[in-house]
Scaffold this motif. Structure first.
Motif, PDB file in Angstrom:
ATOM      1  N   MET A   1       0.938  -1.040  -0.107  1.00 18.33           N
ATOM      2  CA  MET A   1      -0.123  -0.119  -0.029  1.00 18.33           C
ATOM      3  C   MET A   1       1.022   1.284   0.006  1.00 18.33           C
ATOM      4  SD  MET A   1      -2.862   1.388   2.629  1.00 18.33           S
ATOM      5  CE  MET A   1      -2.057   1.956   3.911  1.00 18.33           C
ATOM      6  N   SER A   2       2.019   1.192   0.711  1.00 15.21           N
ATOM      7  CA  SER A   2       2.584   2.474   0.882  1.00 15.21           C
ATOM      8  C   SER A   2       3.280   2.968  -0.115  1.00 15.21           C
ATOM      9  CB  SER A   2       4.050   2.074   1.684  1.00 15.21           C
ATOM     10  OG  SER A   2       4.902   3.262   2.121  1.00 15.21           O
ATOM     11  N   ASN A   3       3.767   1.955  -1.331  1.00 11.70           N
ATOM     12  CA  ASN A   3       4.611   2.427  -2.573  1.00 11.70           C
ATOM     13  C   ASN A   3       3.300   2.985  -3.513  1.00 11.70           C
ATOM     14  OD1 ASN A   3       6.995   1.655  -1.911  1.00 11.70           O
ATOM     15  ND2 ASN A   3       6.729  -0.414  -2.986  1.00 11.70           N
ATOM     16  N   HIS A   4       2.170   2.319  -3.486  1.00 15.37           N
ATOM     17  CA  HIS A   4       1.126   2.946  -4.362  1.00 15.37           C
ATOM     18  C   HIS A   4       0.764   4.505  -3.657  1.00 15.37           C
ATOM     19  CE1 HIS A   4      -2.709   3.404  -6.481  1.00 15.37           C
ATOM     20  NE2 HIS A   4      -3.556   3.630  -5.425  1.00 15.37           N
ATOM     21  N   VAL A   5       0.746   4.676  -2.610  1.00 17.11           N
ATOM     22  CA  VAL A   5       0.366   5.892  -1.759  1.00 17.11           C
ATOM     23  C   VAL A   5       1.518   6.906  -2.265  1.00 17.11           C
ATOM     24  CG1 VAL A   5       0.303   7.338   0.161  1.00 17.11           C
ATOM     25  CG2 VAL A   5      -1.073   5.078   0.044  1.00 17.11           C
ATOM     26  N   GLU A  10       3.152  11.441  -5.763  1.00 19.94           N
ATOM     27  CA  GLU A  10       4.090  12.005  -6.495  1.00 19.94           C
ATOM     28  C   GLU A  10       3.359  12.403  -7.694  1.00 19.94           C
ATOM     29  OE1 GLU A  10       7.929   9.507  -5.559  1.00 19.94           O
ATOM     30  OE2 GLU A  10       6.918   8.777  -7.093  1.00 19.94           O
ATOM     31  N   GLU A  11       2.532  11.803  -8.248  1.00 24.44           N
ATOM     32  CA  GLU A  11       1.556  12.122  -9.625  1.00 24.44           C
ATOM     33  C   GLU A  11       0.855  13.374  -9.417  1.00 24.44           C
ATOM     34  OE1 GLU A  11      -0.400   8.557 -10.561  1.00 24.44           O
ATOM     35  OE2 GLU A  11       1.398   7.478 -11.546  1.00 24.44           O
ATOM     36  N   LYS A  63      -6.539  17.672  -4.065  1.00 27.09           N
ATOM     37  CA  LYS A  63      -6.382  16.444  -4.876  1.00 27.09           C
ATOM     38  C   LYS A  63      -6.627  15.150  -4.327  1.00 27.09           C
ATOM     39  CE  LYS A  63      -4.105  19.065  -8.497  1.00 27.09           C
ATOM     40  NZ  LYS A  63      -5.138  18.967  -9.563  1.00 27.09           N
ATOM     41  N   LEU A  64      -5.896  15.032  -3.317  1.00 23.59           N
ATOM     42  CA  LEU A  64      -5.917  13.841  -2.365  1.00 23.59           C
ATOM     43  C   LEU A  64      -7.502  13.618  -2.043  1.00 23.59           C
ATOM     44  CD1 LEU A  64      -2.645  13.927  -0.437  1.00 23.59           C
ATOM     45  CD2 LEU A  64      -3.197  12.185  -1.974  1.00 23.59           C
ATOM     46  N   ASP A  65      -8.287  14.404  -1.450  1.00 25.15           N
ATOM     47  CA  ASP A  65      -9.506  14.344  -1.286  1.00 25.15           C
ATOM     48  C   ASP A  65     -10.457  13.567  -2.380  1.00 25.15           C
ATOM     49  OD1 ASP A  65      -9.164  14.836   1.419  1.00 25.15           O
ATOM     50  OD2 ASP A  65      -9.865  16.778   1.346  1.00 25.15           O
ATOM     51  N   GLU A  66     -10.066  14.362  -3.661  1.00 23.59           N
ATOM     52  CA  GLU A  66     -10.798  13.897  -4.726  1.00 23.59           C
ATOM     53  C   GLU A  66     -10.366  12.358  -5.210  1.00 23.59           C
ATOM     54  OE1 GLU A  66      -9.874  16.650  -8.015  1.00 23.59           O
ATOM     55  OE2 GLU A  66     -10.257  18.389  -6.740  1.00 23.59           O
TER      56      GLU A  66
END
Length: 157
Positions: A1-5, A10-11, A63-66
């Motif tokens: 999960m950590s790598n995905h986050v 980053e994106e 953006k994280l909330d979206e």
């Protein structure tokens, strides 16, 4: 999960930083005690100030909330890397030639896996670090792919 986050963060943050002419230094998603922290380190020549960190935090938070890539509660921190800025890319090593650095290696050189010294040069994926052993100085050649972790360090000499 950590790598995905980390990848998603980053994106999401890169376009914000590009617009503000800031550099992404690192993204870390880690647990401390029972809390999770998403830490985004940004920089620019001369350093970033608290207002810039706040602006990036606000825009990234939206953006994280979206996108909602993180399904647990966490704290978002946007900060300057400070005096012990991590060196992650070959460009980081090229940029900080002449600086005092700390390096941890994947495998030992001369029986040691950790070194502190001056980054003398970085060319062709090879870092040359001058270390001090008691009173004498010694230059070590360290291949980039052998470096597990590196950052600027504070010298107390």
């Amino acid at each position: 999960m950590s790598n995905h986050v980390v990848t998603v963060t980053e994106e999401l943050v890169q376009p914000i930083l590009d617009e503000m002419k800031l550099e992404l230094v690192d993204v870390v998603f880690e647990q401390e005690g029972s809390n999770w922290y998403l830490r985004v380190f940004i920089d620019k020549p001369g350093g970033v100030d608290i207002e810039e960190c706040g602006q990036v935090s606000e825009q990234l938070s939206e953006k994280l909330d979206e996108k909602d890539p993180i399904d647990i509660a966490y704290f978002l921190e946007v900060a300057s890397p400070g005096a012990e800025r991590p060196l992650k890319t070959e460009q980081d090593f090229e940029k900080y030639v002449g600086e005092y650095v700390y390096m941890k290696l994947y495998e030992p050189i001369d029986g040691e896996k950790e070194f502190e010294g001056t980054l003398v040069s970085f060319e062709d994926n090879l870092a040359v670090v001058e270390i001090k052993i008691k009173t004498r100085k010694k230059k070590l050649e360290i291949p980039f792919n052998k470096i597990a972790k590196a950052n600027l360090a504070v010298s107390f000499n």
